[in-house]
Motif scaffolding. Structure first.
Motif, PDB file in Angstrom:
ATOM      1  N   ALA A   1       0.860  -1.739   0.009  1.00 31.90           N
ATOM      2  CA  ALA A   1      -0.077   0.257  -0.100  1.00 31.90           C
ATOM      3  C   ALA A   1       0.991   1.599  -0.031  1.00 31.90           C
ATOM      4  O   ALA A   1       2.434   1.041   0.700  1.00 31.90           O
ATOM      5  N   VAL A   2       0.213   2.659  -0.663  1.00 38.44           N
ATOM      6  CA  VAL A   2       0.633   3.906  -0.388  1.00 38.44           C
ATOM      7  C   VAL A   2       0.132   4.330   1.060  1.00 38.44           C
ATOM      8  O   VAL A   2      -1.426   4.289   1.048  1.00 38.44           O
ATOM      9  N   LEU A   3       0.624   4.956   1.969  1.00 35.31           N
ATOM     10  CA  LEU A   3      -0.157   5.278   2.969  1.00 35.31           C
ATOM     11  C   LEU A   3       0.122   6.621   2.676  1.00 35.31           C
ATOM     12  O   LEU A   3       1.309   7.763   2.381  1.00 35.31           O
ATOM     13  N   VAL A   4      -0.768   7.946   3.478  1.00 36.51           N
ATOM     14  CA  VAL A   4      -0.516   9.180   3.249  1.00 36.51           C
ATOM     15  C   VAL A   4      -0.976   9.784   4.382  1.00 36.51           C
ATOM     16  O   VAL A   4      -2.121   9.438   5.264  1.00 36.51           O
ATOM     17  N   SER A   5      -0.390  10.511   4.842  1.00 38.15           N
ATOM     18  CA  SER A   5      -0.058  11.004   6.040  1.00 38.15           C
ATOM     19  C   SER A   5       0.249  12.568   6.066  1.00 38.15           C
ATOM     20  O   SER A   5       1.284  13.012   5.385  1.00 38.15           O
ATOM     21  N   GLN A   6       0.777  13.803   7.564  1.00 39.52           N
ATOM     22  CA  GLN A   6       1.309  14.649   7.150  1.00 39.52           C
ATOM     23  C   GLN A   6       2.454  13.563   7.630  1.00 39.52           C
ATOM     24  O   GLN A   6       3.018  13.244   7.753  1.00 39.52           O
ATOM     25  N   GLY A   7       3.579  14.906   7.021  1.00 39.18           N
ATOM     26  CA  GLY A   7       5.123  14.233   7.284  1.00 39.18           C
ATOM     27  C   GLY A   7       5.457  14.272   9.054  1.00 39.18           C
ATOM     28  O   GLY A   7       6.246  13.483   8.865  1.00 39.18           O
ATOM     29  N   PHE A   8       4.848  14.474   9.830  1.00 45.89           N
ATOM     30  CA  PHE A   8       5.508  13.992  10.771  1.00 45.89           C
ATOM     31  C   PHE A   8       4.765  13.315  11.839  1.00 45.89           C
ATOM     32  O   PHE A   8       5.294  12.268  12.666  1.00 45.89           O
ATOM     33  N   HIS A   9       4.378  12.171  10.421  1.00 43.91           N
ATOM     34  CA  HIS A   9       3.406  11.412  11.030  1.00 43.91           C
ATOM     35  C   HIS A   9       3.293  10.609  10.842  1.00 43.91           C
ATOM     36  O   HIS A   9       3.486   8.813  10.282  1.00 43.91           O
ATOM     37  N   ILE A  10       4.401  10.173   8.969  1.00 40.59           N
ATOM     38  CA  ILE A  10       3.640   9.287   8.449  1.00 40.59           C
ATOM     39  C   ILE A  10       5.714   8.686   7.825  1.00 40.59           C
ATOM     40  O   ILE A  10       5.161   6.973   8.128  1.00 40.59           O
ATOM     41  N   HIS A  11       6.357   8.603   8.754  1.00 39.49           N
ATOM     42  CA  HIS A  11       7.732   8.125   8.865  1.00 39.49           C
ATOM     43  C   HIS A  11       6.500   6.948  10.376  1.00 39.49           C
ATOM     44  O   HIS A  11       7.592   6.128  10.102  1.00 39.49           O
ATOM     45  N   ARG A  12       6.143   6.646  11.265  1.00 41.32           N
ATOM     46  CA  ARG A  12       5.321   6.557  12.120  1.00 41.32           C
ATOM     47  C   ARG A  12       4.481   5.550  11.563  1.00 41.32           C
ATOM     48  O   ARG A  12       4.547   3.947  11.880  1.00 41.32           O
ATOM     49  N   ALA A  13       3.765   5.704  10.697  1.00 41.57           N
ATOM     50  CA  ALA A  13       3.079   5.076   9.880  1.00 41.57           C
ATOM     51  C   ALA A  13       3.000   3.849   9.157  1.00 41.57           C
ATOM     52  O   ALA A  13       2.689   2.872   9.006  1.00 41.57           O
ATOM     53  N   VAL A  14       4.894   4.550   8.662  1.00 38.03           N
ATOM     54  CA  VAL A  14       5.006   3.465   7.637  1.00 38.03           C
ATOM     55  C   VAL A  14       6.059   2.022   8.427  1.00 38.03           C
ATOM     56  O   VAL A  14       5.935   0.977   8.136  1.00 38.03           O
ATOM     57  N   THR A  15       6.440   2.874   9.694  1.00 35.99           N
ATOM     58  CA  THR A  15       6.966   1.660  10.466  1.00 35.99           C
ATOM     59  C   THR A  15       5.657   0.600  11.540  1.00 35.99           C
ATOM     60  O   THR A  15       6.353  -0.260  11.177  1.00 35.99           O
ATOM     61  N   LEU A  16       4.760   1.280  11.381  1.00 36.49           N
ATOM     62  CA  LEU A  16       4.030   0.400  11.879  1.00 36.49           C
ATOM     63  C   LEU A  16       3.264  -0.473  10.873  1.00 36.49           C
ATOM     64  O   LEU A  16       3.392  -1.685  11.446  1.00 36.49           O
ATOM     65  N   CYS A  17       3.095   0.195  10.235  1.00 32.06           N
ATOM     66  CA  CYS A  17       2.297  -0.861   9.123  1.00 32.06           C
ATOM     67  C   CYS A  17       3.309  -1.240   8.141  1.00 32.06           C
ATOM     68  O   CYS A  17       3.175  -3.281   7.721  1.00 32.06           O
ATOM     69  N   ARG A  18       4.585  -1.316   8.349  1.00 34.82           N
ATOM     70  CA  ARG A  18       5.715  -2.813   7.763  1.00 34.82           C
ATOM     71  C   ARG A  18       5.787  -3.223   9.173  1.00 34.82           C
ATOM     72  O   ARG A  18       5.925  -4.933   8.950  1.00 34.82           O
ATOM     73  N   SER A  19       5.645  -3.262  10.284  1.00 34.22           N
ATOM     74  CA  SER A  19       5.621  -4.203  11.325  1.00 34.22           C
ATOM     75  C   SER A  19       4.418  -5.131  11.602  1.00 34.22           C
ATOM     76  O   SER A  19       4.053  -5.945  12.197  1.00 34.22           O
TER      77      SER A  19
END
Length: 241
Positions: A162-180
């Protein structure tokens, strides 16, 4: 004749002032205090730094995003039943991904824990108003936080990439969590002006990163899991017809 009852003398006294905060007076005590504060700051930054490194080069703009079948948009609050500006910007980016053919389906995930508050339906209405067909939008009504959204995308909706969409301050956390959670994720970080909301979001992210690190490590079940749903599969099939 009844004499008046006067308040007790103690009741006439002004309330005692709270004791003033006293800073350490000795050099050694001051040094210990400073070292403690520095250690606390470092500990607060460690989870956020780890997530930035973990996301690595998997974060970019909508133009740089790879083609994936599904975009996941995380909720960011409503104002009078409509998406807040930050959420609207996320949805604008998702609509652009759809228009340019980068994604085929948009999974909107947010909070619908009470009748009067429905993030996913508000997100759906916004997207259809920007040209995304209703049958290409899938709603997750139990995305109560980022970890729940990622786990449910994988386990309930069967999203593997998937491509995740969020603000820059949140997107790294979102990517890390979804990968986990088992999703091959790429994050689109939406740019925002450096206003009070942006700084608040950035500071809040430090606190949220600690919980996210525990989620990634312990991998708890989301608040509500429920049965598998075929919404994403059916939305992808609708595009083939």
């Amino acid at each position: 004749m009844k004499e008046p009852r006067w308040p007790a003398r103690s009741a006439l006294r002004p309330p005692a002032r709270p004791a003033a905060l006293r800073l350490p007076r000795t050099r050694r005590s001051q040094r210990v205090l400073v070292q403690g504060l520095m250690a606390a700051c470092v500990l607060a930054l460690v989870p956020a730094t780890w997530m930035r490194l973990e996301a690595g080069d998997r974060v970019g703009t909508a133009a740089e995003a790879p083609a994936r079948e599904v975009a996941v948009v995380f909720g960011a609050g409503l104002w009078k039943g409509r998406p807040t500006p930050y959420l609207a910007h996320r949805l604008d980016a998702a609509a652009e991904l759809y228009r340019t053919g980068k994604v085929k389906v948009v999974l909107v995930t947010g909070d619908n824990s009470r009748v009067e508050y429905d993030e996913p339906d508000a997100m759906r209405t916004y997207l259809t108003g920007r040209g995304v067909p209703d049958e290409r939008i899938v709603s997750d009504y139990a995305g109560f936080d980022s970890w729940d959204s990622c786990v449910r995308a994988k386990k309930i909706f069967g999203v593997d990439r998937a491509v995740l969409v969020s603000q820059g301050f949140h997107i790294h956390r979102a990517v890390t969590l979804c990968r986990s959670a088992g999703i091959d994720a790429y994050g689109v970080g939406v740019d925002e002006p450096r206003d009070a909301t942006w700084y608040y979001g950035g500071s809040r992210e430090l606190a949220a990163s600690g919980k996210a690190a525990l989620d990634a490590l312990l991998r708890p079940d989301p608040r509500f899991l429920g049965p598998e749903e075929q919404g994403v599969t059916e939305a992808l099939d609708a595009g083939v017809r």
